[in-house]
Write an enzyme that holds these catalytic residues in place. Structure first.
Site, PDB file in Angstrom:
ATOM      1  N   LYS A  38     -14.949  -7.908   4.660  1.00  0.00           N
ATOM      2  CA  LYS A  38     -15.977  -6.686   4.694  1.00  0.00           C
ATOM      3  C   LYS A  38     -16.438  -6.365   3.171  1.00  0.00           C
ATOM      4  O   LYS A  38     -17.839  -6.488   2.832  1.00  0.00           O
ATOM      5  CB  LYS A  38     -16.025  -5.755   5.744  1.00  0.00           C
ATOM      6  CG  LYS A  38     -17.272  -4.852   5.643  1.00  0.00           C
ATOM      7  CD  LYS A  38     -16.790  -3.648   6.817  1.00  0.00           C
ATOM      8  CE  LYS A  38     -16.208  -2.528   6.162  1.00  0.00           C
ATOM      9  NZ  LYS A  38     -17.385  -1.574   5.360  1.00  0.00           N
ATOM     10  N   ASN A  39     -15.623  -5.396   2.700  1.00  0.00           N
ATOM     11  CA  ASN A  39     -15.991  -5.056   1.487  1.00  0.00           C
ATOM     12  C   ASN A  39     -16.042  -5.867   0.121  1.00  0.00           C
ATOM     13  O   ASN A  39     -16.695  -5.274  -0.835  1.00  0.00           O
ATOM     14  CB  ASN A  39     -14.924  -3.892   1.299  1.00  0.00           C
ATOM     15  CG  ASN A  39     -14.994  -2.824   2.253  1.00  0.00           C
ATOM     16  OD1 ASN A  39     -16.109  -2.630   2.878  1.00  0.00           O
ATOM     17  ND2 ASN A  39     -13.960  -2.091   2.512  1.00  0.00           N
ATOM     18  N   CYS A 133     -20.038   5.718   6.930  1.00  0.00           N
ATOM     19  CA  CYS A 133     -19.191   6.402   7.850  1.00  0.00           C
ATOM     20  C   CYS A 133     -19.060   7.704   7.278  1.00  0.00           C
ATOM     21  O   CYS A 133     -18.832   8.148   6.064  1.00  0.00           O
ATOM     22  CB  CYS A 133     -17.763   5.735   7.739  1.00  0.00           C
ATOM     23  SG  CYS A 133     -17.720   4.193   8.981  1.00  0.00           S
ATOM     24  N   ARG A 138     -19.489  11.426  -0.006  1.00  0.00           N
ATOM     25  CA  ARG A 138     -19.223  10.184  -0.446  1.00  0.00           C
ATOM     26  C   ARG A 138     -20.357  10.199  -1.881  1.00  0.00           C
ATOM     27  O   ARG A 138     -21.407   9.662  -1.729  1.00  0.00           O
ATOM     28  CB  ARG A 138     -19.870   9.110   0.365  1.00  0.00           C
ATOM     29  CG  ARG A 138     -19.037   9.317   1.520  1.00  0.00           C
ATOM     30  CD  ARG A 138     -17.711   8.541   1.770  1.00  0.00           C
ATOM     31  NE  ARG A 138     -17.697   7.286   1.429  1.00  0.00           N
ATOM     32  CZ  ARG A 138     -17.935   6.094   2.342  1.00  0.00           C
ATOM     33  NH1 ARG A 138     -18.200   6.102   3.458  1.00  0.00           N
ATOM     34  NH2 ARG A 138     -17.215   4.853   1.767  1.00  0.00           N
ATOM     35  N   ASP A 321      -8.456   2.860   4.201  1.00  0.00           N
ATOM     36  CA  ASP A 321      -9.037   2.159   5.476  1.00  0.00           C
ATOM     37  C   ASP A 321      -7.831   1.878   6.464  1.00  0.00           C
ATOM     38  O   ASP A 321      -8.336   1.588   7.745  1.00  0.00           O
ATOM     39  CB  ASP A 321      -9.684   0.980   4.998  1.00  0.00           C
ATOM     40  CG  ASP A 321     -11.007   1.391   4.197  1.00  0.00           C
ATOM     41  OD1 ASP A 321     -11.371   0.421   3.419  1.00  0.00           O
ATOM     42  OD2 ASP A 321     -11.067   2.536   4.157  1.00  0.00           O
ATOM     43  N   ARG A 413     -19.482  -2.578  13.029  1.00  0.00           N
ATOM     44  CA  ARG A 413     -19.873  -2.537  11.582  1.00  0.00           C
ATOM     45  C   ARG A 413     -18.836  -3.381  10.522  1.00  0.00           C
ATOM     46  O   ARG A 413     -19.272  -4.160   9.933  1.00  0.00           O
ATOM     47  CB  ARG A 413     -19.927  -1.224  10.961  1.00  0.00           C
ATOM     48  CG  ARG A 413     -21.019  -0.438  11.529  1.00  0.00           C
ATOM     49  CD  ARG A 413     -21.116   0.869  10.929  1.00  0.00           C
ATOM     50  NE  ARG A 413     -21.267   0.797   9.269  1.00  0.00           N
ATOM     51  CZ  ARG A 413     -21.057   1.658   8.451  1.00  0.00           C
ATOM     52  NH1 ARG A 413     -20.928   2.836   8.867  1.00  0.00           N
ATOM     53  NH2 ARG A 413     -21.209   1.255   7.170  1.00  0.00           N
TER      54      ARG A 413
END
Ligand code: EPZ
Length: 450
Positions: A38-39, A133, A138, A321, A413
């Site tokens: 995903k990242n 999230c 952030r 994560d 997501r």
């Protein structure tokens, strides 16, 4: 359905508040194939806009963050087709706009990559501050520090980051904080800048390396990705390419933990074991059997894992994560386990939900202390963010009785078809719309003594 329709369907799903019903106590067994990272995907998709011709991307995970991002890219004029049989198609040559709307950008954190890409492509970008999230502050100050070092003028007005530069000139950027996003975003702004850029104290995550490899496939000159110093020589033109995204380290780790937590026996396939070293090390410390192959890892759990101490760190340290997923095992480990979350200041929101399932956890600032209990019991719980949701699924798989996980749009997501992959491993998990209940639960058979 085009991605616009799909993105709005995501919003509808979120509004519908779908839930997972999980009947726990069943060991996971069998083989699961891990999807694309995903990242890496959420950076490579926008990066494709830097090319003057189309890119084809293979192993793109079909997750909500990717679907939403495709919609945002289409807003700039790019042509995007995620479901093209021969891989996702992205053509940045038709991009005309350097802006994106708040409505879509607020849905995900990675939308900030559009700043570096559009700045690198046009010398101009106006992108609302990102959403994403809720795991703590952030900031994007390091991203902005990098853009300004390359000669851009950056202001934030009414929640919109406005960056512009007559010409981007290579420079040295020292990151005050090891930041995945800032490292990647500065690469985007630097690949077509005049001269050379050096990023010092760069992030070394596998997905940072994957993005650098993708940029080089388009004709960029990026060296040193995977170390803490990345050197970029600006080039005039970037061309479309064909690229395959690496396997998802976090999805792989999530399934490794789920196998261990349910005392199962699972082959986690299509992975790069080197990327999983920190998770493998911690599972071994907890008494779990982990067998590494060339492109798979077999995990065989035990009824009572040993206690463990974990401190999350940038790669190659233990990934933040996976802190929430592995914390579920700490709830039932023999003795006292401690997890220290070094990167984010609000990443223990799943703890309250685990307490509802019988966990004994104390949180002091960024440290969680787990006193192992005999087992967890099923309960209605709420996902507060993507990886908290993954942790609650694992807790439900391990618990005695039925667990209802709410707000599962967070989970969609970052995990593609997670309930299908878990069902194939023997889990009893069902996705239901709010208000419906799966027949089995209604009949009460899932609450029978196990
Ligand atoms: C990326 O977020 C990932 N998201 C996160 O994954 C992951 O948790 C994080 O990296 C750390 O590995 C994506 O790649 C889309 P950072 P990012 O910049 O880039 C501070 C998931 O579950 N910082 O590496 O936002 C920041 O506050 C998600 O898949 C600054 O101070 O993370 C944090 O403490 C959640 N200033 C630390 O650096 C900045 O300008 C690491 O953040 C940027 C970051």
């Amino acid at each position: 359905m085009n991605s616009g329709g799909e993105a709005s369907a995501i919003k509808v799903r979120g509004i519908l508040l779908e839930k997972f019903y999980i009947s726990g106590g069943k060991p996971l067994t069998g083989k699961v194939s891990i999807g694309g990272a995903k990242n890496a995907a959420v950076a490579i998709l926008p990066a494709a806009l830097l090319a003057d011709s189309p890119c084809t991307i293979h192993n793109l995970p079909y997750i909500d963050d990717v679907i939403c991002l495709a919609d945002i890219l289409k807003e700039t004029g790019a042509k995007v087709n995620l479901k093209q049989r021969e891989g996702a198609y992205i053509d940045g040559s038709t991009v005309t706009k350097y802006k994106a709307s708040y409505e879509m950008v607020k849905l995900m954190r990675a939308s900030y990559y559009l700043i570096g890409v559009l700045l690198g492509k046009f010398g101009k970008a106006e992108i609302p501050l990102p959403g994403g999230c809720e795991i703590g502050a952030r900031p994007i100050d390091q991203h902005i520090k990098g853009f300004e070092a390359l000669g851009a003028n950056v202001v934030i007005e009414h929640g919109v980051v406005k960056a512009s530069a007559e010409k981007l000139i290579g420079n040295e950027v020292y990151l005050d904080v090891v930041s995945v996003g800032a490292t990647i975003n500065i690469m985007f702004a630097a690949v077509k800048a005049e001269g050379s850029t050096t990023i010092v104290n760069a992030a070394k995550e596998p997905h940072v390396v994957d993005v650098a490899n993708f940029l080089n496939s388009m004709g960029a000159n990026v060296k040193g990705a995977g170390t803490d110093t990345i050197r970029i020589k600006g080039v005039e033109v970037l061309n479309g390419c064909e690229y395959t995204i690496i396997p998802d380290q976090i999805e792989a780790g999530t399934f490794m933990v789920a196998a261990a937590a349910t005392a199962g026996d699972v082959v986690v396939a299509d992975v790069i074991p080197k990327h999983m070293e920190s998770i493998t090390a911690k599972l071994l410390e907890m008494g779990i059997e982990v067998i590494e192959g060339d492109d798979y890892i077999r995990v065989r759990g035990v009824q009572k894992p040993r206690r463990v101490n974990i401190k999350t760190l940038p790669y190659p340290g233990f990934p933040t994560d996976l802190q929430q997923p592995i914390s579920v095992m700490c709830c039932v480990a023999k003795g006292t386990s401690i997890i220290h979350e070094s990167l984010f200041d609000h990443r223990f929101r799943h703890v309250e939900e685990l307490r509802r399932m019988g966990a004994n956890i104390k949180v002091e600032d960024r440290t969680a202390i787990f006193e192992g209990v005999g087992g967890l019991s099923g309960a209605p719980v709420t996902a507060t963010d993507l990886r908290a949701g993954a942790a609650l699924i694992i807790a439900g798989l391990m618990a005695n009785g039925v667990t209802e996980v709410d707000n599962i749009h967070f989970i969609d997501r970052g995990y593609e078809r997670i309930e299908e992959k878990l069902t194939a491993l023997g889990a009893d998990i069902r996705r239901v719309k709010d208000g419906d209940k799966p027949l089995k639960v209604l009949l009460g058979s899932s609450n029978s003594a196990r």
